[in-house]
Scaffold this motif. Structure first.
Motif, PDB file in Angstrom:
ATOM      1  N   THR A  78       0.803  -1.222   0.000  1.00 14.51           N
ATOM      2  CA  THR A  78       0.000   0.000   0.000  1.00 14.51           C
ATOM      3  C   THR A  78       0.837   1.274   0.000  1.00 14.51           C
ATOM      4  O   THR A  78       0.363   2.329  -0.417  1.00 14.51           O
ATOM      5  N   ARG A  79       2.080   1.191   0.444  1.00 17.03           N
ATOM      6  CA  ARG A  79       2.930   2.388   0.495  1.00 17.03           C
ATOM      7  C   ARG A  79       4.008   2.391  -0.580  1.00 17.03           C
ATOM      8  O   ARG A  79       4.789   3.340  -0.690  1.00 17.03           O
ATOM      9  N   TYR A  80       4.055   1.342  -1.375  1.00 13.87           N
ATOM     10  CA  TYR A  80       5.176   1.146  -2.297  1.00 13.87           C
ATOM     11  C   TYR A  80       5.324   2.294  -3.292  1.00 13.87           C
ATOM     12  O   TYR A  80       6.397   2.881  -3.429  1.00 13.87           O
ATOM     13  N   ASP A  81       4.272   2.625  -4.006  1.00 15.46           N
ATOM     14  CA  ASP A  81       4.383   3.627  -5.073  1.00 15.46           C
ATOM     15  C   ASP A  81       4.819   4.989  -4.548  1.00 15.46           C
ATOM     16  O   ASP A  81       5.587   5.701  -5.202  1.00 15.46           O
ATOM     17  N   ALA A  82       4.339   5.355  -3.345  1.00 15.44           N
ATOM     18  CA  ALA A  82       4.692   6.653  -2.778  1.00 15.44           C
ATOM     19  C   ALA A  82       6.162   6.721  -2.401  1.00 15.44           C
ATOM     20  O   ALA A  82       6.759   7.810  -2.380  1.00 15.44           O
ATOM     21  N   ALA A  83       6.768   5.561  -2.099  1.00 18.54           N
ATOM     22  CA  ALA A  83       8.154   5.528  -1.631  1.00 18.54           C
ATOM     23  C   ALA A  83       9.135   5.074  -2.694  1.00 18.54           C
ATOM     24  O   ALA A  83      10.341   5.067  -2.457  1.00 18.54           O
ATOM     25  N   ALA A  84       8.649   4.718  -3.860  1.00 20.43           N
ATOM     26  CA  ALA A  84       9.502   4.037  -4.840  1.00 20.43           C
ATOM     27  C   ALA A  84       9.741   4.859  -6.093  1.00 20.43           C
ATOM     28  O   ALA A  84       9.645   4.350  -7.209  1.00 20.43           O
ATOM     29  N   GLN A  85      10.111   6.131  -5.953  1.00 21.39           N
ATOM     30  CA  GLN A  85      10.292   6.976  -7.123  1.00 21.39           C
ATOM     31  C   GLN A  85      11.396   6.458  -8.030  1.00 21.39           C
ATOM     32  O   GLN A  85      11.272   6.466  -9.252  1.00 21.39           O
ATOM     33  N   VAL A  86      12.492   5.980  -7.446  1.00 20.98           N
ATOM     34  CA  VAL A  86      13.578   5.481  -8.293  1.00 20.98           C
ATOM     35  C   VAL A  86      13.141   4.234  -9.064  1.00 20.98           C
ATOM     36  O   VAL A  86      13.477   4.066 -10.242  1.00 20.98           O
ATOM     37  N   GLN A  87      12.350   3.378  -8.409  1.00 23.32           N
ATOM     38  CA  GLN A  87      11.833   2.195  -9.105  1.00 23.32           C
ATOM     39  C   GLN A  87      10.906   2.592 -10.246  1.00 23.32           C
ATOM     40  O   GLN A  87      10.883   1.951 -11.302  1.00 23.32           O
ATOM     41  N   ILE A  88      10.128   3.650 -10.027  1.00 15.19           N
ATOM     42  CA  ILE A  88       9.235   4.150 -11.073  1.00 15.19           C
ATOM     43  C   ILE A  88      10.040   4.693 -12.252  1.00 15.19           C
ATOM     44  O   ILE A  88       9.717   4.449 -13.423  1.00 15.19           O
ATOM     45  N   ASP A  89      11.114   5.421 -11.953  1.00 12.08           N
ATOM     46  CA  ASP A  89      11.978   5.948 -13.023  1.00 12.08           C
ATOM     47  C   ASP A  89      12.583   4.812 -13.841  1.00 12.08           C
ATOM     48  O   ASP A  89      12.639   4.876 -15.078  1.00 12.08           O
ATOM     49  N   ILE A  90      13.039   3.770 -13.149  1.00 12.61           N
ATOM     50  CA  ILE A  90      13.635   2.619 -13.824  1.00 12.61           C
ATOM     51  C   ILE A  90      12.591   1.914 -14.690  1.00 12.61           C
ATOM     52  O   ILE A  90      12.858   1.552 -15.842  1.00 12.61           O
ATOM     53  N   ALA A  91      11.396   1.727 -14.140  1.00 15.83           N
ATOM     54  CA  ALA A  91      10.323   1.066 -14.883  1.00 15.83           C
ATOM     55  C   ALA A  91       9.943   1.865 -16.121  1.00 15.83           C
ATOM     56  O   ALA A  91       9.685   1.287 -17.190  1.00 15.83           O
ATOM     57  N   ASN A  92       9.897   3.184 -15.996  1.00 18.39           N
ATOM     58  CA  ASN A  92       9.556   4.019 -17.150  1.00 18.39           C
ATOM     59  C   ASN A  92      10.608   3.895 -18.251  1.00 18.39           C
ATOM     60  O   ASN A  92      10.278   3.861 -19.444  1.00 18.39           O
ATOM     61  N   ASP A  93      11.876   3.829 -17.861  1.00 17.97           N
ATOM     62  CA  ASP A  93      12.940   3.650 -18.857  1.00 17.97           C
ATOM     63  C   ASP A  93      12.819   2.279 -19.523  1.00 17.97           C
ATOM     64  O   ASP A  93      13.007   2.146 -20.740  1.00 17.97           O
ATOM     65  N   ALA A  94      12.515   1.253 -18.713  1.00 19.24           N
ATOM     66  CA  ALA A  94      12.343  -0.095 -19.278  1.00 19.24           C
ATOM     67  C   ALA A  94      11.144  -0.147 -20.219  1.00 19.24           C
ATOM     68  O   ALA A  94      11.193  -0.783 -21.273  1.00 19.24           O
TER      69      ALA A  94
END
Length: 306
Positions: free
Chosen positions: A49-65
């Motif tokens: 439930t808190r992952y997306d709010a805390a995972a900006q770097v993971q989001i950046d990596i996923a967007n690049d992928a």
């Protein structure tokens, strides 16, 4: 606890589903590998439930992928994949983007994660079933993919496969489920990640270890050994933190503090935390804060037709 592989077969209604792994009696011996996978699943389920709010770097990596996936070399929209396997779908944020990847034809997404809590949250985030009718939610293990041979027309994964102990088995499974001519993109945290934290722990308390991730070259060679055509590139992403407590908290908030070795880790005392803070500030600190590096290898895969 023994995990039985349950093969995915689409239902007649193509309804989105969550299909938990079947488990045998808990009285049976539990291997260290099964214990690890259980810990990983529980850790990420708690972080859902808190992952997306805390995972900006993971989001950046996923967007690049995802950008690499879309630009993989499809000559026209009609050639975009019809059935995409998303391994380690997490909260489903990228899964929903994959579901809308092609306006001319709606791809079928098989969104898989080992953490049931993540899948439940992902399905809830997708909203009512009339919005994303093309997503099926599967609980499964990347080393034992719950699909029959040659069923996937593409595969995508971002920041999930680093938790697998057997990279060659993962690549073999991906080769098995991909249809001939199909391919995909994998973004995997690899060797070099969190080297700052590792360096400081070695100076402060050498009994502690961060996870040792597989190097990019090994992932590439394992993919080729499995029969895949592989292109690899590596990129570093750096996050900045006010202090060590915030840095360690950022890892914990996204469930990534699970230790993949069987070695028990003792709680961090105030004295040890203070020593770690001092070492980190002196060795890596700057006006921008304390750095934490995520080194990521991007694998672009293709399964040959012959």
């Amino acid at each position: 606890m023994t995990i039985e592989v349950v093969r995915y077969e689409e239902t007649a209604s193509n309804a989105p589903i969550i299909k938990p792994l079947k488990r045998k009696s808990a009285s049976l011996p539990v291997s260290s590998e099964q214990q690890l996978k259980s810990r990983i699943a529980k850790q990420f389920s708690r972080a859902a439930t808190r992952y997306d709010a805390a995972a900006q770097v993971q989001i950046d990596i996923a967007n690049d992928a995802l950008a690499m996936f879309v630009n993989k070399g499809y000559q026209s929209a009609a050639q975009l994949p019809e059935r995409i396997l998303d391994i380690g779908c997490g909260t489903g944020r990228v899964t929903r983007q994959l579901a809308n990847i092609n306006n001319l034809q709606t791809p079928r997404i098989l969104a898989m994660d080992i953490a049931l809590g993540m899948l439940k949250h992902a399905k809830k985030q997708a909203g009512d079933t009339t919005t994303f009718t093309n997503i099926s939610w599967l609980q499964g293990d990347a080393e034992h993919l719950p699909l029959s041979n040659n069923k996937a027309s593409a595969v995508f994964s971002s920041m999930a496969l680093q938790w697998c102990k057997n990279s060659r088995q993962v690549c073999s499974e991906i080769h098995r489920v991909l249809a001939p001519g199909a391919g995909g993109v994998l973004a995997i945290m690899c060797k070099g990640s969190m080297y700052e934290l590792d360096t400081c722990w070695q100076l402060v308390d050498s009994t502690r270890n961060i996870n040792q991730f597989t190097c990019a070259e090994t992932w590439a060679s394992d993919g080729k050994a499995a029969g895949l055509q592989v292109k690899v590139k590596q990129r570093n992403y750096v996050t900045r933190h006010l202090d060590v407590r915030a840095l360690l908290g950022s890892i914990k908030q996204i469930g990534a503090n699970v230790i993949t070795s069987n070695k028990q880790q003792k709680a961090i005392s105030r004295h040890t935390l203070s020593s770690l803070e001092q070492c980190y500030q002196q060795t890596f600190g700057s006006a921008e804060g304390l750095p934490l590096t995520y080194s990521v290898c991007f694998l672009t895969l293709t399964k040959p037709v012959n």
